[in-house]
Design a protein around this motif. Structure first.
Motif, PDB file in Angstrom:
ATOM      1  N   ARG A  41       0.855  -1.182   0.000  1.00  0.00           N
ATOM      2  CA  ARG A  41       0.000   0.000   0.000  1.00  0.00           C
ATOM      3  C   ARG A  41       0.896   1.238   0.000  1.00  0.00           C
ATOM      4  NH1 ARG A  41      -5.387   0.985   2.702  1.00  0.00           N
ATOM      5  NH2 ARG A  41      -5.321  -1.236   3.108  1.00  0.00           N
ATOM      6  N   ALA A  42       0.614   2.144  -0.914  1.00  0.00           N
ATOM      7  CA  ALA A  42       1.295   3.436  -0.927  1.00  0.00           C
ATOM      8  C   ALA A  42       0.324   4.457  -0.331  1.00  0.00           C
ATOM      9  CB  ALA A  42       1.685   3.834  -2.342  1.00  0.00           C
ATOM     10  N   ILE A  43       0.800   5.182   0.652  1.00  0.00           N
ATOM     11  CA  ILE A  43      -0.053   6.126   1.377  1.00  0.00           C
ATOM     12  C   ILE A  43       0.585   7.506   1.360  1.00  0.00           C
ATOM     13  CG2 ILE A  43      -0.978   6.712   3.649  1.00  0.00           C
ATOM     14  CD1 ILE A  43      -1.083   3.771   4.274  1.00  0.00           C
ATOM     15  N   VAL A  44      -0.249   8.509   1.139  1.00  0.00           N
ATOM     16  CA  VAL A  44       0.168   9.900   1.263  1.00  0.00           C
ATOM     17  C   VAL A  44      -0.869  10.598   2.125  1.00  0.00           C
ATOM     18  CG1 VAL A  44       0.678  12.053   0.062  1.00  0.00           C
ATOM     19  CG2 VAL A  44       1.112   9.870  -1.074  1.00  0.00           C
ATOM     20  N   SER A  45      -0.429  11.281   3.158  1.00  0.00           N
ATOM     21  CA  SER A  45      -1.327  12.102   3.974  1.00  0.00           C
ATOM     22  C   SER A  45      -1.101  13.552   3.569  1.00  0.00           C
ATOM     23  CB  SER A  45      -1.023  11.923   5.462  1.00  0.00           C
ATOM     24  OG  SER A  45      -1.317  10.610   5.862  1.00  0.00           O
ATOM     25  N   THR A  47      -2.946  16.251   4.959  1.00  0.00           N
ATOM     26  CA  THR A  47      -3.267  17.209   6.014  1.00  0.00           C
ATOM     27  C   THR A  47      -2.949  16.608   7.373  1.00  0.00           C
ATOM     28  OG1 THR A  47      -5.528  16.409   6.240  1.00  0.00           O
ATOM     29  CG2 THR A  47      -5.165  18.209   4.672  1.00  0.00           C
ATOM     30  N   GLY A  48      -2.984  17.414   8.384  1.00  0.00           N
ATOM     31  CA  GLY A  48      -2.776  16.929   9.746  1.00  0.00           C
ATOM     32  C   GLY A  48      -1.406  17.275  10.277  1.00  0.00           C
ATOM     33  N   LEU A  49      -1.170  16.901  11.506  1.00  0.00           N
ATOM     34  CA  LEU A  49       0.112  17.178  12.155  1.00  0.00           C
ATOM     35  C   LEU A  49       1.121  16.072  11.899  1.00  0.00           C
ATOM     36  CD1 LEU A  49      -1.210  18.514  15.566  1.00  0.00           C
ATOM     37  CD2 LEU A  49      -0.430  19.832  13.594  1.00  0.00           C
ATOM     38  N   ALA A  50       0.663  14.843  11.900  1.00  0.00           N
ATOM     39  CA  ALA A  50       1.521  13.687  11.638  1.00  0.00           C
ATOM     40  C   ALA A  50       0.740  12.728  10.754  1.00  0.00           C
ATOM     41  CB  ALA A  50       1.927  13.000  12.931  1.00  0.00           C
ATOM     42  N   ALA A  51       1.474  11.972   9.989  1.00  0.00           N
ATOM     43  CA  ALA A  51       0.820  11.046   9.069  1.00  0.00           C
ATOM     44  C   ALA A  51       0.929   9.618   9.625  1.00  0.00           C
ATOM     45  CB  ALA A  51       1.449  11.180   7.697  1.00  0.00           C
ATOM     46  N   THR A  52       0.876   8.644   8.747  1.00  0.00           N
ATOM     47  CA  THR A  52       0.852   7.240   9.123  1.00  0.00           C
ATOM     48  C   THR A  52       2.065   6.844   9.965  1.00  0.00           C
ATOM     49  OG1 THR A  52      -0.373   6.716   7.126  1.00  0.00           O
ATOM     50  CG2 THR A  52       0.816   4.903   8.173  1.00  0.00           C
ATOM     51  N   GLU A  53       1.790   6.096  11.027  1.00  0.00           N
ATOM     52  CA  GLU A  53       2.865   5.559  11.865  1.00  0.00           C
ATOM     53  C   GLU A  53       3.265   4.183  11.343  1.00  0.00           C
ATOM     54  OE1 GLU A  53       2.514   6.756  16.330  1.00  0.00           O
ATOM     55  OE2 GLU A  53       0.548   6.098  15.605  1.00  0.00           O
ATOM     56  N   TYR A  54       4.530   3.843  11.539  1.00  0.00           N
ATOM     57  CA  TYR A  54       5.027   2.536  11.111  1.00  0.00           C
ATOM     58  C   TYR A  54       6.182   2.125  12.016  1.00  0.00           C
ATOM     59  CZ  TYR A  54       8.834   5.181   8.982  1.00  0.00           C
ATOM     60  OH  TYR A  54       9.894   6.013   8.778  1.00  0.00           O
ATOM     61  N   THR A  55       6.559   0.850  11.925  1.00  0.00           N
ATOM     62  CA  THR A  55       7.695   0.337  12.680  1.00  0.00           C
ATOM     63  C   THR A  55       8.294  -0.843  11.942  1.00  0.00           C
ATOM     64  OG1 THR A  55       8.459  -0.234  14.912  1.00  0.00           O
ATOM     65  CG2 THR A  55       6.419  -1.292  14.144  1.00  0.00           C
ATOM     66  N   ALA A  85       6.051  12.304   7.457  1.00  0.00           N
ATOM     67  CA  ALA A  85       5.570  13.681   7.483  1.00  0.00           C
ATOM     68  C   ALA A  85       4.413  13.850   6.502  1.00  0.00           C
ATOM     69  CB  ALA A  85       6.707  14.636   7.129  1.00  0.00           C
ATOM     70  N   VAL A  86       3.604  14.844   6.729  1.00  0.00           N
ATOM     71  CA  VAL A  86       2.522  15.153   5.808  1.00  0.00           C
ATOM     72  C   VAL A  86       3.130  15.449   4.438  1.00  0.00           C
ATOM     73  CG1 VAL A  86       0.692  16.812   5.299  1.00  0.00           C
ATOM     74  CG2 VAL A  86       1.019  15.984   7.639  1.00  0.00           C
ATOM     75  N   GLY A  87       2.585  14.808   3.412  1.00  0.00           N
ATOM     76  CA  GLY A  87       3.079  14.980   2.055  1.00  0.00           C
ATOM     77  C   GLY A  87       4.073  13.918   1.618  1.00  0.00           C
ATOM     78  N   ASP A  88       4.655  13.188   2.563  1.00  0.00           N
ATOM     79  CA  ASP A  88       5.571  12.102   2.208  1.00  0.00           C
ATOM     80  C   ASP A  88       4.797  10.918   1.647  1.00  0.00           C
ATOM     81  OD1 ASP A  88       7.734  13.545   3.081  1.00  0.00           O
ATOM     82  OD2 ASP A  88       8.010  12.408   4.930  1.00  0.00           O
ATOM     83  N   ILE A  89       5.473  10.099   0.866  1.00  0.00           N
ATOM     84  CA  ILE A  89       4.882   8.880   0.323  1.00  0.00           C
ATOM     85  C   ILE A  89       5.476   7.701   1.085  1.00  0.00           C
ATOM     86  CG2 ILE A  89       4.600   7.431  -1.717  1.00  0.00           C
ATOM     87  CD1 ILE A  89       5.139  10.043  -3.354  1.00  0.00           C
TER      88      ILE A  89
END
Length: 102
Positions: A41-45, A47-55, A85-89
Motif C-alpha cells: 500500500r502506498a499512502i500519502v497524507s 493534512t494533519g500534524l503527523a501522518a501514518t505511523e510505522y515500525t 511527514a505530511v506529504g511524504d509517500i
C-alpha cells in the motif's frame, strides 16, 4: 496519484492490477496496529500534524498482532515507531508481498 501508481507498478511487476483510491479519513481513523492483506500500500497524507505511523517487523509481537492483542502489547518498544511527514509517500509491504522484509 498517477505518478505514485506508476512507481508502485514498477515495484510490483508480478501484480495483475493496481487499485487506486483516494480516501478521506478523519483523525485517528486506523487506531489499531495491523498488517494489510494486500501485497502493498502506498499512502500519502495531505493534512494533519503527523501522518501514518510505522515500525520495523522486528519491533512487532506478531502473536499479539494476530490474536487481537492491544496496541501496547503489539509494539515491543513504542520509542521505535516512526511517522511519515505530511506529504511524504510511504510504501508498506503487506501480507501478500512475495518477498522478505528488508
Amino acid at each position: 496519484a498517477c505518478s505514485i501508481g506508476c512507481v508502485v507498478g514498477l515495484m510490483c511487476p508480478w501484480a495483475p492490477h493496481l487499485e487506486l483510491k483516494i480516501v478521506l479519513h478523519g483523525e485517528n481513523d486506523c487506531v489499531r496496529w495491523h498488517q494489510d492483506r494486500f501485497a502493498g500500500r502506498a499512502i500519502v497524507s495531505y493534512t494533519g500534524l503527523a501522518a501514518t505511523e510505522y515500525t520495523r517487523s522486528s519491533n512487532v509481537d506478531f502473536w499479539e498482532l494476530e490474536n487481537c492483542g492491544k496496541n501496547e502489547h503489539i509494539i515491543k518498544d513504542a520509542k521505535e515507531t516512526r511517522a511519515v511527514a505530511v506529504g511524504d509517500i510511504l510504501f508498506m509491504k503487506g501480507f501478500g508481498y512475495p518477498a522478505e522484509v528488508n
